[in-house]
Design an enzyme around this catalytic site. Structure first.
Site, PDB file in Angstrom:
ATOM      1  N   ARG A  47       0.806  -1.218   0.000  1.00 13.67           N
ATOM      2  CA  ARG A  47       0.000   0.000   0.000  1.00 13.67           C
ATOM      3  C   ARG A  47       0.843   1.274   0.000  1.00 13.67           C
ATOM      4  NH1 ARG A  47      -5.016  -1.833   0.322  1.00 13.67           N
ATOM      5  NH2 ARG A  47      -5.443  -3.778   1.433  1.00 13.67           N
ATOM      6  N   HIS A  80       2.670 -11.932  -4.019  1.00 17.27           N
ATOM      7  CA  HIS A  80       1.568 -11.135  -4.574  1.00 17.27           C
ATOM      8  C   HIS A  80       2.047  -9.713  -4.784  1.00 17.27           C
ATOM      9  CE1 HIS A  80      -2.340  -9.406  -5.278  1.00 17.27           C
ATOM     10  NE2 HIS A  80      -2.949 -10.553  -5.072  1.00 17.27           N
ATOM     11  N   TYR A  83      -1.144  -3.700  -4.739  1.00 18.41           N
ATOM     12  CA  TYR A  83      -2.467  -3.308  -5.221  1.00 18.41           C
ATOM     13  C   TYR A  83      -2.427  -1.948  -5.933  1.00 18.41           C
ATOM     14  CZ  TYR A  83      -4.095  -6.950  -1.999  1.00 18.41           C
ATOM     15  OH  TYR A  83      -4.295  -8.137  -1.343  1.00 18.41           O
ATOM     16  N   HIS A 120      -2.109  -8.192 -10.253  1.00 20.29           N
ATOM     17  CA  HIS A 120      -3.375  -7.824 -10.868  1.00 20.29           C
ATOM     18  C   HIS A 120      -3.092  -7.126 -12.197  1.00 20.29           C
ATOM     19  CE1 HIS A 120      -5.745  -7.753  -6.782  1.00 20.29           C
ATOM     20  NE2 HIS A 120      -5.229  -8.932  -7.080  1.00 20.29           N
ATOM     21  N   GLU A 158      -3.351 -12.416 -12.746  1.00 22.48           N
ATOM     22  CA  GLU A 158      -4.402 -12.984 -11.902  1.00 22.48           C
ATOM     23  C   GLU A 158      -5.766 -12.766 -12.545  1.00 22.48           C
ATOM     24  OE1 GLU A 158      -6.258 -12.584  -7.381  1.00 22.48           O
ATOM     25  OE2 GLU A 158      -4.235 -11.845  -7.800  1.00 22.48           O
ATOM     26  N   ASP A 192      -7.931 -17.415  -9.651  1.00 29.72           N
ATOM     27  CA  ASP A 192      -8.556 -17.235  -8.344  1.00 29.72           C
ATOM     28  C   ASP A 192      -9.976 -17.776  -8.408  1.00 29.72           C
ATOM     29  OD1 ASP A 192     -10.184 -15.906  -6.239  1.00 29.72           O
ATOM     30  OD2 ASP A 192      -8.309 -14.886  -5.762  1.00 29.72           O
ATOM     31  N   HIS A 195     -12.702 -15.183  -7.740  1.00 29.47           N
ATOM     32  CA  HIS A 195     -12.771 -14.193  -8.814  1.00 29.47           C
ATOM     33  C   HIS A 195     -13.460 -14.741 -10.068  1.00 29.47           C
ATOM     34  CE1 HIS A 195      -9.107 -11.748  -7.125  1.00 29.47           C
ATOM     35  NE2 HIS A 195     -10.119 -11.827  -6.281  1.00 29.47           N
ATOM     36  N   HIS A 229      -5.384 -19.280  -6.535  1.00 28.60           N
ATOM     37  CA  HIS A 229      -5.820 -18.751  -5.251  1.00 28.60           C
ATOM     38  C   HIS A 229      -7.128 -19.462  -4.928  1.00 28.60           C
ATOM     39  CE1 HIS A 229      -3.499 -14.682  -5.732  1.00 28.60           C
ATOM     40  NE2 HIS A 229      -2.710 -15.696  -5.397  1.00 28.60           N
ATOM     41  N   ASP A 242     -15.879  -9.000  -5.457  1.00 28.42           N
ATOM     42  CA  ASP A 242     -14.667  -9.669  -4.987  1.00 28.42           C
ATOM     43  C   ASP A 242     -14.734  -9.794  -3.466  1.00 28.42           C
ATOM     44  OD1 ASP A 242     -11.085  -8.891  -5.181  1.00 28.42           O
ATOM     45  OD2 ASP A 242     -12.136 -10.655  -4.483  1.00 28.42           O
ATOM     46  N   HIS A 244     -14.072 -12.636  -0.627  1.00 26.98           N
ATOM     47  CA  HIS A 244     -13.595 -13.974  -0.295  1.00 26.98           C
ATOM     48  C   HIS A 244     -14.322 -14.525   0.933  1.00 26.98           C
ATOM     49  CE1 HIS A 244      -9.428 -13.305  -2.376  1.00 26.98           C
ATOM     50  NE2 HIS A 244     -10.444 -12.916  -3.116  1.00 26.98           N
ATOM     51  N   GLU A 274      -6.510 -17.477   0.429  1.00 25.44           N
ATOM     52  CA  GLU A 274      -6.605 -16.070   0.815  1.00 25.44           C
ATOM     53  C   GLU A 274      -7.907 -15.845   1.584  1.00 25.44           C
ATOM     54  OE1 GLU A 274      -4.369 -13.703  -2.767  1.00 25.44           O
ATOM     55  OE2 GLU A 274      -6.446 -14.322  -3.097  1.00 25.44           O
TER      56      GLU A 274
END
Length: 368
Positions: A47, A80, A83, A120, A158, A192, A195, A229, A242, A244, A274
């Site tokens: 982040r 990973h 983001y 991503h 992904e 995923d 996803h 994933h 999205d 999970h 995840e």
């Protein structure tokens, strides 16, 4: 101490996205702690743009820990990406910022002996066209692959839950990116389960899973599938949400994961959980309970070869579905309300022959 012992000789290579707090080397022992044979991690803060370089001692300890605990970093460790990174962005300054962060992660992978890196694909909103956004993305991958600092790290696109401006919500998106990448051996896919289900690909039964994999194979090529994933979904099929969920508690349900782990085409690929592990204690504080991942790893391993018509399986299925019912109902209500609102707005905007006194309002809605 490990919560559970790692399974030796399983057809599955399972793990979770574990913490690397205190240094990347700690991710290895955190994976051992939950009984994982594969794992994901963040190589730096996901982040923030600015991050300190890897500490040499941490790199040495990571490699040593992998050797000690018999993790093949080249096959079963799948970091990973950040983001923040959007390699499809056309703005020169934003593109450079994204590329520098991406390249830095690949260089970190190379230094640690890691060969797979998941990220991503990005967002096409800022580009003039979707095709141009995909071209931007592929060009950045080519640039990174050509740099010796990235070694032979394979960049995994992904699959995403949403469509629209998001790249990766369809297998065709993935295909179009790969088609433009020069070094095909340096690109792959991480599928995923949450996803693809949210994006509209049904994988809830052996038949629908087989059909979806056949679709992936004909569109992209199963040879490009390098990791998964493994997550249930709080939202229904095609919802583009999205969200999970823990294994067996969502709209995918336990039978989807029974089909998944009993599919020979997927054996040997790193499968990374995840799923949520945040638990609120009696004092109201939220803490992470790693036992959830340890339990889910053993659950998935136990499903290999299990008869889905057996009393044992059906009992598990009912118990897990009951745990997630309230959350499924809550999200389902949200999705249906949103769909109803869209349909209502579309209906208002598209109707013709309305009364004269509200005709102009109809035309205005239609133009929007």
């Amino acid at each position: 101490m490990p919560i559970v012992a790692r399974t030796v000789g399983s057809k599955l290579v399972l793990g979770a996205h574990v913490s690397a707090a205190g240094g990347v080397h700690n991710a290895v022992t955190n994976s051992v702690h939950i009984g994982g044979n594969a794992f994901a991690l963040f190589l730096k803060s996901q982040r923030k743009w600015a991050n300190p370089p890897l500490i040499d001692d941490h790199c040495t300890s990571f490699i040593s820990n992998c050797e000690t605990h018999k993790y093949n970093a080249g096959q079963y460790v799948v970091p990973h990406g950040s983001y923040l990174v959007n390699l499809a962005h056309p703005d020169a300054e934003r593109m450079k910022q994204a590329y520098d962060s991406f390249h830095d992660d690949l260089a970190r992978c190379h230094k640690l002996g890691i060969k797979l890196y998941n990220f991503h694909p990005g967002n096409a909103a800022a580009a003039a066209t979707r095709a141009e956004a995909i071209q931007h993305l592929a060009a950045q991958l080519d640039k990174a692959h050509a740099d010796e600092a990235t070694g032979a790290v394979v960049t995994l696109l992904e699959t995403m839950a949403t469509r629209g401006n998001t790249i990766g919500g369809t297998f065709e998106d993935i295909r179009d990116v790969i088609s433009l990448v020069t070094k095909k051996d340096r690109v792959g896919v991480c599928l995923d389960t949450c996803h693809v289900f949210a994006a509209g690909y049904d994988i809830r039964t052996p038949v629908t899973l087989s059909s979806t994999l056949a679709d992936f194979d004909s569109t992209v090529g199963l040879n490009y599938l390098r990791a998964l994933h493994v997550n249930d979904s709080k939202a229904p099929l095609g919802s583009n949400r999205d969200l999970h969920a823990n294994i067996g508690t969502g709209f995918l349900g336990l039978r989807a994961f029974h089909a998944l782990v009993n599919e020979p085409k997927l054996w040997g690929l790193p499968m990374v959980l995840e799923t949520p592990i945040d638990v609120k204690g009696e004092d109201g504080k939220v803490e992470q309970d790693k036992r959830i991942w340890a339990t889910e790893i053993k659950l998935l391993e136990s499903l290999v070869g299990m008869d889905p018509d057996s009393e044992k399986f059906q009992k598990l299925e009912v118990e897990l579905a009951a745990k997630g019912k309230a959350e499924r109902d809550r999200i389902d209500t949200q999705v249906k309300k949103k769909e109803e609102k869209k349909a209502k707005e579309k209906g208002k905007g598209g109707k013709k022959g309305r009364k004269k006194d509200d005709q102009s309002e109809s035309e205005d809605l239609g133009s929007e």
